[in-house]
Design a protein around this motif. Sequence first.
Motif, PDB file in Angstrom:
ATOM      1  N   PRO A  29       0.804  -1.232   0.000  1.00  0.00           N
ATOM      2  CA  PRO A  29       0.000   0.000   0.000  1.00  0.00           C
ATOM      3  C   PRO A  29       0.835   1.280   0.000  1.00  0.00           C
ATOM      4  CG  PRO A  29       0.109  -0.880   2.219  1.00  0.00           C
ATOM      5  CD  PRO A  29       0.817  -1.874   1.334  1.00  0.00           C
ATOM      6  N   TYR A  30       2.123   1.163  -0.225  1.00  0.00           N
ATOM      7  CA  TYR A  30       2.957   2.360  -0.089  1.00  0.00           C
ATOM      8  C   TYR A  30       2.616   3.428  -1.123  1.00  0.00           C
ATOM      9  CZ  TYR A  30       5.653  -0.934   2.708  1.00  0.00           C
ATOM     10  OH  TYR A  30       6.020  -1.856   3.633  1.00  0.00           O
ATOM     11  N   ALA A  31       2.335   3.006  -2.360  1.00  0.00           N
ATOM     12  CA  ALA A  31       2.012   3.995  -3.395  1.00  0.00           C
ATOM     13  C   ALA A  31       0.751   4.767  -3.023  1.00  0.00           C
ATOM     14  CB  ALA A  31       1.844   3.305  -4.744  1.00  0.00           C
ATOM     15  N   GLY A  32      -0.258   4.058  -2.526  1.00  0.00           N
ATOM     16  CA  GLY A  32      -1.476   4.743  -2.116  1.00  0.00           C
ATOM     17  C   GLY A  32      -1.250   5.695  -0.950  1.00  0.00           C
ATOM     18  N   LEU A  33      -0.381   5.280   0.004  1.00  0.00           N
ATOM     19  CA  LEU A  33      -0.099   6.152   1.153  1.00  0.00           C
ATOM     20  C   LEU A  33       0.624   7.425   0.700  1.00  0.00           C
ATOM     21  CD1 LEU A  33       1.001   3.511   3.815  1.00  0.00           C
ATOM     22  CD2 LEU A  33      -1.157   4.775   3.712  1.00  0.00           C
ATOM     23  N   ILE A  34       1.542   7.273  -0.241  1.00  0.00           N
ATOM     24  CA  ILE A  34       2.257   8.456  -0.751  1.00  0.00           C
ATOM     25  C   ILE A  34       1.286   9.386  -1.464  1.00  0.00           C
ATOM     26  CG2 ILE A  34       4.011   9.231  -2.390  1.00  0.00           C
ATOM     27  CD1 ILE A  34       5.580   6.689  -1.730  1.00  0.00           C
ATOM     28  N   ALA A  35       0.384   8.836  -2.247  1.00  0.00           N
ATOM     29  CA  ALA A  35      -0.605   9.664  -2.940  1.00  0.00           C
ATOM     30  C   ALA A  35      -1.522  10.365  -1.936  1.00  0.00           C
ATOM     31  CB  ALA A  35      -1.414   8.804  -3.904  1.00  0.00           C
ATOM     32  N   PHE A  36      -1.946   9.662  -0.895  1.00  0.00           N
ATOM     33  CA  PHE A  36      -2.798  10.269   0.134  1.00  0.00           C
ATOM     34  C   PHE A  36      -2.044  11.375   0.883  1.00  0.00           C
ATOM     35  CE2 PHE A  36      -5.431   9.699   4.157  1.00  0.00           C
ATOM     36  CZ  PHE A  36      -6.497  10.409   3.633  1.00  0.00           C
ATOM     37  N   TYR A  37      -0.759  11.149   1.157  1.00  0.00           N
ATOM     38  CA  TYR A  37       0.119  12.149   1.773  1.00  0.00           C
ATOM     39  C   TYR A  37       0.169  13.413   0.908  1.00  0.00           C
ATOM     40  CZ  TYR A  37       4.731  14.342   2.459  1.00  0.00           C
ATOM     41  OH  TYR A  37       5.760  15.226   2.626  1.00  0.00           O
ATOM     42  N   THR A  38       0.275  13.233  -0.411  1.00  0.00           N
ATOM     43  CA  THR A  38       0.359  14.373  -1.317  1.00  0.00           C
ATOM     44  C   THR A  38      -0.949  15.161  -1.345  1.00  0.00           C
ATOM     45  OG1 THR A  38       1.892  13.100  -2.669  1.00  0.00           O
ATOM     46  CG2 THR A  38       0.966  15.073  -3.663  1.00  0.00           C
ATOM     47  N   VAL A  39      -2.066  14.438  -1.281  1.00  0.00           N
ATOM     48  CA  VAL A  39      -3.359  15.131  -1.208  1.00  0.00           C
ATOM     49  C   VAL A  39      -3.421  16.000   0.046  1.00  0.00           C
ATOM     50  CG1 VAL A  39      -5.845  14.797  -0.901  1.00  0.00           C
ATOM     51  CG2 VAL A  39      -4.597  13.420  -2.574  1.00  0.00           C
ATOM     52  N   ALA A  40      -3.005  15.454   1.175  1.00  0.00           N
ATOM     53  CA  ALA A  40      -3.003  16.232   2.418  1.00  0.00           C
ATOM     54  C   ALA A  40      -2.055  17.416   2.347  1.00  0.00           C
ATOM     55  CB  ALA A  40      -2.624  15.319   3.591  1.00  0.00           C
ATOM     56  N   LEU A  41      -0.988  17.279   1.580  1.00  0.00           N
ATOM     57  CA  LEU A  41       0.023  18.334   1.484  1.00  0.00           C
ATOM     58  C   LEU A  41      -0.427  19.469   0.575  1.00  0.00           C
ATOM     59  CD1 LEU A  41       2.901  19.491   1.883  1.00  0.00           C
ATOM     60  CD2 LEU A  41       3.649  17.990   0.020  1.00  0.00           C
ATOM     61  N   GLN A  42      -1.076  19.170  -0.535  1.00  0.00           N
ATOM     62  CA  GLN A  42      -1.266  20.166  -1.580  1.00  0.00           C
ATOM     63  C   GLN A  42      -2.707  20.626  -1.778  1.00  0.00           C
ATOM     64  OE1 GLN A  42       2.271  18.408  -4.492  1.00  0.00           O
ATOM     65  NE2 GLN A  42       0.554  19.463  -5.351  1.00  0.00           N
ATOM     66  N   CYS A  43      -3.674  19.850  -1.389  1.00  0.00           N
ATOM     67  CA  CYS A  43      -5.055  20.157  -1.773  1.00  0.00           C
ATOM     68  C   CYS A  43      -5.730  21.110  -0.781  1.00  0.00           C
ATOM     69  CB  CYS A  43      -5.864  18.873  -1.898  1.00  0.00           C
ATOM     70  SG  CYS A  43      -5.326  17.838  -3.292  1.00  0.00           S
ATOM     71  N   ALA A  44      -6.794  21.718  -1.273  1.00  0.00           N
ATOM     72  CA  ALA A  44      -7.587  22.638  -0.458  1.00  0.00           C
ATOM     73  C   ALA A  44      -8.396  21.856   0.575  1.00  0.00           C
ATOM     74  CB  ALA A  44      -8.513  23.448  -1.355  1.00  0.00           C
ATOM     75  N   PRO A  45      -8.884  22.526   1.626  1.00  0.00           N
ATOM     76  CA  PRO A  45      -9.616  21.816   2.689  1.00  0.00           C
ATOM     77  C   PRO A  45     -10.803  21.010   2.181  1.00  0.00           C
ATOM     78  CG  PRO A  45      -9.054  24.024   3.412  1.00  0.00           C
ATOM     79  CD  PRO A  45      -8.656  23.943   1.981  1.00  0.00           C
ATOM     80  N   ARG A  46     -11.631  21.562   1.283  1.00  0.00           N
ATOM     81  CA  ARG A  46     -12.793  20.827   0.790  1.00  0.00           C
ATOM     82  C   ARG A  46     -12.381  19.547   0.080  1.00  0.00           C
ATOM     83  NH1 ARG A  46     -16.876  25.414  -1.773  1.00  0.00           N
ATOM     84  NH2 ARG A  46     -17.282  26.549   0.179  1.00  0.00           N
ATOM     85  N   VAL A  47     -11.346  19.650  -0.729  1.00  0.00           N
ATOM     86  CA  VAL A  47     -10.863  18.466  -1.453  1.00  0.00           C
ATOM     87  C   VAL A  47     -10.333  17.438  -0.469  1.00  0.00           C
ATOM     88  CG1 VAL A  47      -9.234  17.631  -3.186  1.00  0.00           C
ATOM     89  CG2 VAL A  47     -10.359  19.855  -3.481  1.00  0.00           C
ATOM     90  N   ARG A  48      -9.604  17.890   0.535  1.00  0.00           N
ATOM     91  CA  ARG A  48      -9.051  16.946   1.521  1.00  0.00           C
ATOM     92  C   ARG A  48     -10.169  16.214   2.266  1.00  0.00           C
ATOM     93  NH1 ARG A  48      -5.851  21.392   3.132  1.00  0.00           N
ATOM     94  NH2 ARG A  48      -6.819  21.324   5.201  1.00  0.00           N
ATOM     95  N   VAL A  49     -11.218  16.941   2.641  1.00  0.00           N
ATOM     96  CA  VAL A  49     -12.330  16.303   3.356  1.00  0.00           C
ATOM     97  C   VAL A  49     -13.002  15.251   2.474  1.00  0.00           C
ATOM     98  CG1 VAL A  49     -14.614  16.690   4.342  1.00  0.00           C
ATOM     99  CG2 VAL A  49     -12.732  18.254   4.882  1.00  0.00           C
ATOM    100  N   ALA A  50     -13.262  15.619   1.212  1.00  0.00           N
ATOM    101  CA  ALA A  50     -13.916  14.686   0.293  1.00  0.00           C
ATOM    102  C   ALA A  50     -13.063  13.444   0.060  1.00  0.00           C
ATOM    103  CB  ALA A  50     -14.220  15.382  -1.034  1.00  0.00           C
ATOM    104  N   VAL A  51     -11.766  13.658  -0.182  1.00  0.00           N
ATOM    105  CA  VAL A  51     -10.863  12.529  -0.420  1.00  0.00           C
ATOM    106  C   VAL A  51     -10.737  11.687   0.845  1.00  0.00           C
ATOM    107  CG1 VAL A  51      -8.486  11.880  -0.951  1.00  0.00           C
ATOM    108  CG2 VAL A  51      -9.616  13.679  -2.257  1.00  0.00           C
ATOM    109  N   GLY A  52     -10.696  12.313   2.020  1.00  0.00           N
ATOM    110  CA  GLY A  52     -10.586  11.561   3.269  1.00  0.00           C
ATOM    111  C   GLY A  52     -11.783  10.654   3.495  1.00  0.00           C
ATOM    112  N   LEU A  53     -12.981  11.194   3.258  1.00  0.00           N
ATOM    113  CA  LEU A  53     -14.189  10.375   3.425  1.00  0.00           C
ATOM    114  C   LEU A  53     -14.208   9.223   2.419  1.00  0.00           C
ATOM    115  CD1 LEU A  53     -16.857  13.177   4.002  1.00  0.00           C
ATOM    116  CD2 LEU A  53     -15.801  11.681   5.714  1.00  0.00           C
ATOM    117  N   ALA A  54     -13.808   9.530   1.186  1.00  0.00           N
ATOM    118  CA  ALA A  54     -13.773   8.472   0.176  1.00  0.00           C
ATOM    119  C   ALA A  54     -12.748   7.405   0.536  1.00  0.00           C
ATOM    120  CB  ALA A  54     -13.465   9.074  -1.192  1.00  0.00           C
ATOM    121  N   THR A  55     -11.615   7.826   1.112  1.00  0.00           N
ATOM    122  CA  THR A  55     -10.584   6.863   1.500  1.00  0.00           C
ATOM    123  C   THR A  55     -11.073   5.954   2.628  1.00  0.00           C
ATOM    124  OG1 THR A  55      -8.843   8.409   0.845  1.00  0.00           O
ATOM    125  CG2 THR A  55      -8.225   6.641   2.351  1.00  0.00           C
ATOM    126  N   VAL A  56     -11.750   6.548   3.616  1.00  0.00           N
ATOM    127  CA  VAL A  56     -12.293   5.740   4.715  1.00  0.00           C
ATOM    128  C   VAL A  56     -13.275   4.704   4.174  1.00  0.00           C
ATOM    129  CG1 VAL A  56     -13.725   5.804   6.783  1.00  0.00           C
ATOM    130  CG2 VAL A  56     -11.914   7.504   6.452  1.00  0.00           C
TER     131      VAL A  56
END
Length: 359
Positions: free
Chosen positions: A62-89
């Motif tokens: 799962p390392y590639a997915g974790l790196i991609a999720f890390y990048t979303v948290a690093l670069q994306c706006a709050p709304r995008v992060r919330v949406a991606v976080g819920l989708a990831t869960v």
Amino acid sequence: MPFVVPRSPELPAATWGSYGMTTLAVVPLIWRRRAPVAVLAAIVLIGGVYKVALDGPGQPLPYAGLIAFYTVALQCAPRVRVAVGLATVAAVALSVGWKTGTARELLFTLFVSAAAYALGRLQYTRQAYTEAVEARAAELERANRIEAEQAAARERARIAREMHDILSHAVSIMIVQAEAGPVAVRRAPERAEAAFEAIAETGRDAMAQLRAMLGVLRTAEASPRSPQPGVAELRELLERVRASGPRVSYERTGSVRELPAALEATVHRVVQEALTNVVKHAGASAVDVRLEYGAESLTVTVTDDGRGPGGSSSGGHGLIGIRERAAAHGGTAQTGPGPDGRGYAVRVVLVTSPQEVGT
């Protein structure tokens, strides 16, 4: 590893297709900074296809997915992060439920994903702090450079005023004495000798002041400036002007006291420039110099009985220099006709109170 260490017979054999799909799940990370959400979606999609279609020994970690999720948290706006976080869960819950359905694996996967998200936000904070520090350092450097340029400009203006006052006064006195010299030689030889001596004395004084100023300019290291002429040196200045012809009166009124060196130098230069204009332009027979000491101010007045504004207003940079010197001490300068419209008057008010001077 299955190509290096043989797998157990009951496990599926290693195939190039399985490892090709595993590699394909890593390739999208090349574009993770440009499109982090799309890259995360692609990695999740590729992982799902792998589990459904191949499920071979490629072991898609799962390392590639974790790196991609890390990048979303690093670069994306709050709304995008919330949406991606819920989708990831949701995706983690479905994956674990389909695979093992154990609470231990669900909590572990969620914890690892949350750690990747937290690291992304931490890195964002560090980058923002670094950018703020760099921006502040750049702003401070610009401010220091602007301040240095302004200080250099002020110093150039100060030196220009000093050289103008020194040369203009000295040359004016020397011209007047030199023009009167031939007449005195024919009519009063003893006055001619005094005139030539005044020329020599004025020239020597100007040269001494110029040498001192040029010495400061040539010195690479900062060194204390030689004392500037002050109120005490006004009598010597007035004597040189008297020697050139006009009668000069001098009076000090009010609470006479010692002033800061910079203020006394300004008083001297103001009187010097006003007398220079009198000698050069006014054709006056009498000049009155008055210093009035107030509680928080000093008023310098130089009045002559010459040709008036039409004659003495052509002081050029001299009158500008007088106004600049007055403004530097929080004061004002006024020039115009003398009393009753006769002659010319220069009136300068300088602030002497410590509070006003400090501001």
